[in-house]
Write an enzyme that holds these catalytic residues in place. Structure first.
Site, PDB file in Angstrom:
ATOM      1  N   ARG A  91      15.299  -9.726  60.769  1.00 22.39           N
ATOM      2  CA  ARG A  91      15.571  -9.733  59.549  1.00 22.39           C
ATOM      3  C   ARG A  91      16.879 -10.794  58.916  1.00 22.39           C
ATOM      4  NH1 ARG A  91      15.408  -4.466  56.016  1.00 22.39           N
ATOM      5  NH2 ARG A  91      17.501  -3.898  56.712  1.00 22.39           N
ATOM      6  N   LYS A 121      10.024  -2.329  52.122  1.00 22.27           N
ATOM      7  CA  LYS A 121      10.028  -1.436  50.695  1.00 22.27           C
ATOM      8  C   LYS A 121      10.963  -2.562  49.958  1.00 22.27           C
ATOM      9  CE  LYS A 121      13.006   2.249  52.100  1.00 22.27           C
ATOM     10  NZ  LYS A 121      14.145   1.575  51.916  1.00 22.27           N
ATOM     11  N   ARG A 144      19.727   4.893  62.440  1.00 23.72           N
ATOM     12  CA  ARG A 144      19.264   4.853  61.053  1.00 23.72           C
ATOM     13  C   ARG A 144      17.723   5.445  60.957  1.00 23.72           C
ATOM     14  NH1 ARG A 144      19.868  -1.249  59.571  1.00 23.72           N
ATOM     15  NH2 ARG A 144      19.117  -0.897  57.387  1.00 23.72           N
ATOM     16  N   ARG A 154      17.108   9.800  49.279  1.00 24.00           N
ATOM     17  CA  ARG A 154      17.196   9.683  50.775  1.00 24.00           C
ATOM     18  C   ARG A 154      17.158  11.065  51.582  1.00 24.00           C
ATOM     19  NH1 ARG A 154      18.283   4.205  51.660  1.00 24.00           N
ATOM     20  NH2 ARG A 154      19.030   3.572  53.645  1.00 24.00           N
ATOM     21  N   ARG A 191      22.638  -8.636  58.276  1.00 21.44           N
ATOM     22  CA  ARG A 191      23.444  -7.603  57.628  1.00 21.44           C
ATOM     23  C   ARG A 191      23.925  -6.757  59.015  1.00 21.44           C
ATOM     24  NH1 ARG A 191      19.518  -3.557  54.178  1.00 21.44           N
ATOM     25  NH2 ARG A 191      20.605  -2.382  55.229  1.00 21.44           N
TER      26      ARG A 191
HETATM   27  P1  AMP Z   1      19.622   0.103  52.868  1.00 20.94           P
HETATM   28  O1  AMP Z   1      19.806  -1.021  52.451  1.00 20.94           O
HETATM   29  O2  AMP Z   1      18.715   1.191  51.870  1.00 20.94           O
HETATM   30  O3  AMP Z   1      18.870   0.242  54.232  1.00 20.94           O
HETATM   31  O4  AMP Z   1      20.973   1.216  52.852  1.00 20.94           O
HETATM   32  C1  AMP Z   1      21.912   0.752  53.771  1.00 20.94           C
HETATM   33  C2  AMP Z   1      22.927   1.861  53.845  1.00 20.94           C
HETATM   34  O5  AMP Z   1      23.409   2.230  52.633  1.00 20.94           O
HETATM   35  C3  AMP Z   1      22.268   3.032  54.477  1.00 20.94           C
HETATM   36  O6  AMP Z   1      22.168   2.999  55.912  1.00 20.94           O
HETATM   37  C4  AMP Z   1      23.122   4.196  54.132  1.00 20.94           C
HETATM   38  O7  AMP Z   1      24.509   4.298  54.721  1.00 20.94           O
HETATM   39  C5  AMP Z   1      23.583   3.494  52.774  1.00 20.94           C
HETATM   40  N1  AMP Z   1      22.691   4.210  51.791  1.00 20.94           N
HETATM   41  C6  AMP Z   1      21.742   3.492  50.829  1.00 20.94           C
HETATM   42  N2  AMP Z   1      20.995   4.482  49.940  1.00 20.94           N
HETATM   43  C7  AMP Z   1      21.534   5.667  50.184  1.00 20.94           C
HETATM   44  C8  AMP Z   1      21.283   6.860  49.541  1.00 20.94           C
HETATM   45  N3  AMP Z   1      20.300   7.041  48.664  1.00 20.94           N
HETATM   46  N4  AMP Z   1      22.117   7.884  49.981  1.00 20.94           N
HETATM   47  C9  AMP Z   1      22.965   7.634  51.186  1.00 20.94           C
HETATM   48  N5  AMP Z   1      23.316   6.674  51.499  1.00 20.94           N
HETATM   49  C10 AMP Z   1      22.670   5.623  51.307  1.00 20.94           C
END
Ligand code: AMP
Length: 210
Positions: A125, A14, A169, A90, A158
């Site tokens: 990735r 996404k 996750r 989320r 990452r």
């Molecule tokens: P992402 O890059 O979207 O995979 O996010 C990486 C990490 O950031 C996630 O595993 C969470 O720890 C945190 N994170 C990102 N977006 C949110 C959200 N809306 N609510 C809570 N934690 C978030």
């Protein structure tokens, strides 16, 4: 301003889809909650210091912390702009906070990818730490190995993209985020795109559905 929410598991593509569409259309703005948080961690802001441990373990950061960041971006976004909201909400509590912000939600588009494919995608990735462009060693390699096509920066993996954290996750995704599919379906806002196709096709299907 209006909002299109991107739903999907971590690694569903996404972020890459949103980034690509926003780079091709000045009226689209990609807002990634993960990028906002990683920026805060890198800068060492109080929010970043609080978020770091949750992120490294694959857990969600507290709702109020990320909601404030999104509120700030919503407040500064005006005019004829569609915000591609990637990674927020989320969970149901965040979805309600977003509604309370009052910005019109045009649709919630699920990029649907089964878990088996997610593990493989995340393990390959690579991300540009500078311009945030996303790559995959096999499916979407950069022109020069390890180097960002867009800005020439060295690509990184990452910290939370290791197989153990990815498993966690995904558990969090199914428990916390998946209920949003029914939530937006009940509001007639849900669209579903097959996320297993090639990126160009997914991006095309997404923009035709948003
Ligand atoms: P992402 O890059 O979207 O995979 O996010 C990486 C990490 O950031 C996630 O595993 C969470 O720890 C945190 N994170 C990102 N977006 C949110 C959200 N809306 N609510 C809570 N934690 C978030």
């Amino acid at each position: 301003m209006n909002i299109v929410i991107l739903l999907g598991a971590p690694g569903s593509g996404k972020g890459t889809v949103a980034g690509r569409l926003a780079s091709e259309n000045a009226n689209l703005k990609h807002v990634s909650s993960g990028d906002l948080l990683r920026g805060a961690v890198a800068k060492g802001t109080p929010a970043g210091v609080e978020a770091k441990g949750y992120m490294e373990s694959g857990n969600l950061v507290p709702d109020a912390l990320i909601a404030q960041m999104i509120k700030d971006v919503v407040a500064e976004t005006t005019g004829d702009v569609t915000m591609l909201l990637d990674g927020f909400p989320r969970n149901l509590a965040q979805a309600k906070i977003l509604e309370e912000m009052g910005a019109p939600i045009r649709s919630a588009v699920l990029i649907d990818v089964p878990d088996e494919i997610i593990q493989d995608r995340i393990s390959g990735r690579r991300t540009c730490p500078k311009c945030k462009a996303g790559y995959h060693v096999r499916n979407l390699p950069p022109k020069v190995e390890g180097i960002c096509d867009v800005c020439g920066e060295k690509l990184t993996i990452r910290k939370d993209d290791n197989p153990e954290t990815v498993k966690d996750r995904l558990v969090v995704y199914h428990r916390e985020t998946e209920p949003l599919i029914e939530f937006y379906k009940a509001k007639n806002l849900l669209k579903v795109v097959d996320g297993t196709a090639a990126l160009d096709l997914v991006a095309k299907a997404f923009s035709g559905n948003m």
